[in-house]
Design a protein around this motif. Sequence first.
Motif, PDB file in Angstrom:
ATOM      1  N   VAL A 122       0.836  -1.201   0.000  1.00 59.21           N
ATOM      2  CA  VAL A 122       0.000   0.000   0.000  1.00 59.21           C
ATOM      3  C   VAL A 122       0.874   1.255   0.000  1.00 59.21           C
ATOM      4  CG1 VAL A 122      -1.600   1.377   1.393  1.00 59.21           C
ATOM      5  CG2 VAL A 122      -2.029  -1.066   1.039  1.00 59.21           C
ATOM      6  N   GLU A 123       1.926   1.244   0.820  1.00 59.79           N
ATOM      7  CA  GLU A 123       2.840   2.397   0.865  1.00 59.79           C
ATOM      8  C   GLU A 123       3.485   2.643  -0.492  1.00 59.79           C
ATOM      9  OE1 GLU A 123       5.645   1.520   3.907  1.00 59.79           O
ATOM     10  OE2 GLU A 123       4.178   1.646   5.547  1.00 59.79           O
ATOM     11  N   ARG A 124       3.928   1.579  -1.150  1.00 56.06           N
ATOM     12  CA  ARG A 124       4.557   1.727  -2.465  1.00 56.06           C
ATOM     13  C   ARG A 124       3.546   2.223  -3.501  1.00 56.06           C
ATOM     14  NH1 ARG A 124       9.697  -0.581  -3.096  1.00 56.06           N
ATOM     15  NH2 ARG A 124      10.679  -0.524  -1.033  1.00 56.06           N
ATOM     16  N   LEU A 125       2.324   1.741  -3.404  1.00 54.22           N
ATOM     17  CA  LEU A 125       1.302   2.184  -4.348  1.00 54.22           C
ATOM     18  C   LEU A 125       0.963   3.656  -4.131  1.00 54.22           C
ATOM     19  CD1 LEU A 125      -0.442   1.106  -6.639  1.00 54.22           C
ATOM     20  CD2 LEU A 125      -2.172   0.468  -4.952  1.00 54.22           C
ATOM     21  N   GLU A 126       0.869   4.061  -2.872  1.00 56.74           N
ATOM     22  CA  GLU A 126       0.594   5.465  -2.579  1.00 56.74           C
ATOM     23  C   GLU A 126       1.730   6.367  -3.056  1.00 56.74           C
ATOM     24  OE1 GLU A 126      -0.115   5.426   1.611  1.00 56.74           O
ATOM     25  OE2 GLU A 126      -2.252   4.916   1.396  1.00 56.74           O
ATOM     26  N   ALA A 127       2.961   5.868  -3.000  1.00 60.17           N
ATOM     27  CA  ALA A 127       4.100   6.643  -3.502  1.00 60.17           C
ATOM     28  C   ALA A 127       3.987   6.881  -5.009  1.00 60.17           C
ATOM     29  CB  ALA A 127       5.411   5.925  -3.175  1.00 60.17           C
ATOM     30  N   HIS A 128       3.226   6.014  -5.699  1.00 59.07           N
ATOM     31  CA  HIS A 128       2.973   6.197  -7.128  1.00 59.07           C
ATOM     32  C   HIS A 128       1.693   6.997  -7.373  1.00 59.07           C
ATOM     33  CE1 HIS A 128       5.936   2.911  -7.553  1.00 59.07           C
ATOM     34  NE2 HIS A 128       6.085   3.352  -8.784  1.00 59.07           N
ATOM     35  N   GLY A 129       1.098   7.512  -6.306  1.00 59.76           N
ATOM     36  CA  GLY A 129      -0.072   8.367  -6.447  1.00 59.76           C
ATOM     37  C   GLY A 129      -1.400   7.643  -6.527  1.00 59.76           C
ATOM     38  N   VAL A 130      -1.433   6.362  -6.142  1.00 62.54           N
ATOM     39  CA  VAL A 130      -2.678   5.595  -6.211  1.00 62.54           C
ATOM     40  C   VAL A 130      -3.117   5.219  -4.800  1.00 62.54           C
ATOM     41  CG1 VAL A 130      -3.795   3.503  -7.072  1.00 62.54           C
ATOM     42  CG2 VAL A 130      -2.079   4.662  -8.475  1.00 62.54           C
ATOM     43  N   GLN A 131      -4.343   5.560  -4.461  1.00 62.20           N
ATOM     44  CA  GLN A 131      -4.917   5.239  -3.165  1.00 62.20           C
ATOM     45  C   GLN A 131      -5.923   4.101  -3.297  1.00 62.20           C
ATOM     46  OE1 GLN A 131      -4.411   6.825  -0.144  1.00 62.20           O
ATOM     47  NE2 GLN A 131      -2.960   8.366  -0.904  1.00 62.20           N
ATOM     48  N   VAL A 132      -5.905   3.181  -2.345  1.00 55.26           N
ATOM     49  CA  VAL A 132      -6.956   2.163  -2.294  1.00 55.26           C
ATOM     50  C   VAL A 132      -8.253   2.838  -1.863  1.00 55.26           C
ATOM     51  CG1 VAL A 132      -7.745   0.038  -1.209  1.00 55.26           C
ATOM     52  CG2 VAL A 132      -5.316   0.328  -1.740  1.00 55.26           C
ATOM     53  N   GLU A 133      -9.324   2.629  -2.619  1.00 54.14           N
ATOM     54  CA  GLU A 133     -10.623   3.207  -2.296  1.00 54.14           C
ATOM     55  C   GLU A 133     -11.343   2.243  -1.344  1.00 54.14           C
ATOM     56  OE1 GLU A 133     -12.725   4.581  -5.834  1.00 54.14           O
ATOM     57  OE2 GLU A 133     -10.795   4.644  -6.889  1.00 54.14           O
ATOM     58  N   ARG A 134     -11.296   2.575  -0.062  1.00 54.09           N
ATOM     59  CA  ARG A 134     -11.825   1.696   0.982  1.00 54.09           C
ATOM     60  C   ARG A 134     -13.345   1.849   1.125  1.00 54.09           C
ATOM     61  NH1 ARG A 134      -8.319  -2.300   2.417  1.00 54.09           N
ATOM     62  NH2 ARG A 134      -6.175  -1.494   2.300  1.00 54.09           N
ATOM     63  N   LEU A 135     -13.935   0.845   1.781  1.00 54.37           N
ATOM     64  CA  LEU A 135     -15.383   0.820   2.022  1.00 54.37           C
ATOM     65  C   LEU A 135     -16.155   1.011   0.720  1.00 54.37           C
ATOM     66  CD1 LEU A 135     -15.533   2.919   5.319  1.00 54.37           C
ATOM     67  CD2 LEU A 135     -15.735   0.430   5.084  1.00 54.37           C
ATOM     68  N   THR A 136     -15.580   0.445  -0.351  1.00 56.63           N
ATOM     69  CA  THR A 136     -16.202   0.546  -1.667  1.00 56.63           C
ATOM     70  C   THR A 136     -16.393  -0.857  -2.216  1.00 56.63           C
ATOM     71  OG1 THR A 136     -15.111   2.674  -2.062  1.00 56.63           O
ATOM     72  CG2 THR A 136     -15.981   1.505  -3.988  1.00 56.63           C
ATOM     73  N   GLU A 137     -17.614  -1.178  -2.593  1.00 58.12           N
ATOM     74  CA  GLU A 137     -17.962  -2.540  -2.976  1.00 58.12           C
ATOM     75  C   GLU A 137     -18.476  -2.597  -4.396  1.00 58.12           C
ATOM     76  OE1 GLU A 137     -20.728  -6.216  -1.220  1.00 58.12           O
ATOM     77  OE2 GLU A 137     -20.809  -4.207  -0.329  1.00 58.12           O
ATOM     78  N   LEU A 138     -18.055  -3.623  -5.121  1.00 54.98           N
ATOM     79  CA  LEU A 138     -18.605  -3.881  -6.445  1.00 54.98           C
ATOM     80  C   LEU A 138     -19.944  -4.585  -6.282  1.00 54.98           C
ATOM     81  CD1 LEU A 138     -18.080  -4.060  -9.623  1.00 54.98           C
ATOM     82  CD2 LEU A 138     -17.340  -6.402  -9.147  1.00 54.98           C
ATOM     83  N   THR A 139     -21.008  -4.017  -6.820  1.00 59.95           N
ATOM     84  CA  THR A 139     -22.325  -4.659  -6.745  1.00 59.95           C
ATOM     85  C   THR A 139     -22.652  -5.399  -8.034  1.00 59.95           C
ATOM     86  OG1 THR A 139     -23.450  -2.641  -7.497  1.00 59.95           O
ATOM     87  CG2 THR A 139     -23.162  -2.925  -5.124  1.00 59.95           C
ATOM     88  N   GLY A 140     -21.945  -5.098  -9.103  1.00 57.02           N
ATOM     89  CA  GLY A 140     -22.170  -5.781 -10.370  1.00 57.02           C
ATOM     90  C   GLY A 140     -21.473  -5.039 -11.492  1.00 57.02           C
TER      91      GLY A 140
END
Length: 506
Positions: free
Chosen positions: A114-132
């Motif tokens: 996660v730290e390495r991904l954030e260093a590339h400017g990408v954040q994990v979008e939490r509490l977000t669910e795929l419904t379809g």
Amino acid sequence: MADTSVLIVGAGPTGLVLALWLTKQGVSVRIIDKTAAPGTTSRALAVHARTLELYRQLDLADAIVEKGYSVPGARLWVAGRPAARIPFEEIASDLTPYAFLHIFPQDEHERLLVERLEAHGVQVERLTELTGYTDEGDRVSARLRGADGVEHVVEAAYIAGCDGARSRVREGMATGFPGGSYPQIFYVADVAGEGPGFNGDLNIELDEADFLAIFPMGDKGRVRLIGAIKPDDGQDLDKLTFDDIRDRAVQQLHLKVVKVNWFSVYHVHHRVTDHFRRGRAFVLGDAAHIHTPVGGQGMNTGIGDAINLAWKLQAVLAGKASDALLDTFEAERRAFALRLVKTTDRFFNLAAAEGHLAEIIRTRLAPLLLRQVVKIEAAREFIFRTISQITLNYHGKGLDQGQAGPVHGGDRLPWVKLDEGDNYKALARIGWQIHVYGAARDDVKQWCEQAGAPLQVYPWREAMREAGLRENALYLIRPDTYVAIADPAQSVAAVEGYFEKLGVRP
């Protein structure tokens, strides 16, 4: 226009590695997860040699080795007595720069990714669910629900399901997930204590009753216990505690457990989905295959899925390959998953089988055989190669061509230690490249310059022959560091024909 090139569902190690590899190659991604934060328990532990080799492409290997614990060997115990030991360093020091089993708990692993991904400017979008989602043919329309309960639509060129055994993406693909469940109940316990099993090695104990594996956690006096117990009628998994299985877990190895940091019980399934790809949707990791925790293969296999898919998606999205290249993801990775499930099934069925004959095989014949096997260098090497995944190959799956000595197209490039490092140093660059061990022909040099493909020429030495390489042969290396072509004649025409046939531009 899509909102993003690849929508990744699930932010475990598989999804995070896919996001990192794509991002490093300049592909836009969004990665979502329905949890509020990364996991806080050390679920998967083992990071195998092949994963560490591949992690060099992201400059991750050194950090993980520094933060974790390198296990020097494995020991087999039978009925409380030592039966055999496999010293990793002794048998694998010429095979890989990572001649050990590396312990790096999944919670720490995820935080680093996660730290390495954030260093590339990408954040994990939490509490977000795929419904379809809907595959529109030229894009994917995905319906997401955030923490506020509101649904919105995101469009992506592709969707990748890294969302576990109950994958919503796999459900949308309408592909089967055949397999079954083991009758035994597995338990996992992180414990502190002392005793013969706290020796720094991986310990596997077989007796007449249960199977037990002891993984060192790095901290002196702390180990992970993974065991199987036979279910009793009316047993309630939710109410089982470590005290219920303490005697089974520790009596044979005389372990003294002073503290239980974490304990969990669960049923284990063995399944491989019928398809890893349907149109613009893919499944990876536990969404595509699940198996026993024996050998610590699960997380590493999911990471391998991610790396295999990432370079192919980048090539297609950049217009450097046809869509057919993406079909090789299923061809290569599903075949490996099927072999892996069969292999782990065989081992676990031997380790946990019931009945008098099974007990005799497990506690008497197997230890005698293993004592002899570990004396044979080739056999010890085979065991390490298999567990570490460095023997994994992609023979006959459409991207392999030729043979030079023992190395075929589709093989992992043999590792060779050099005075100035090793031949894997050049593989840090994600992309096609050509290796020649000896002298490169002038037309090969000219082709590489015109095509923009790096050419690595290494002065010949005997260690290269011992590793399986052939003097003056040409090895075309894929972006994921596997050999595409092994050609003893250094034929430029063979290389050109390979790319033309695949519809790929290097």
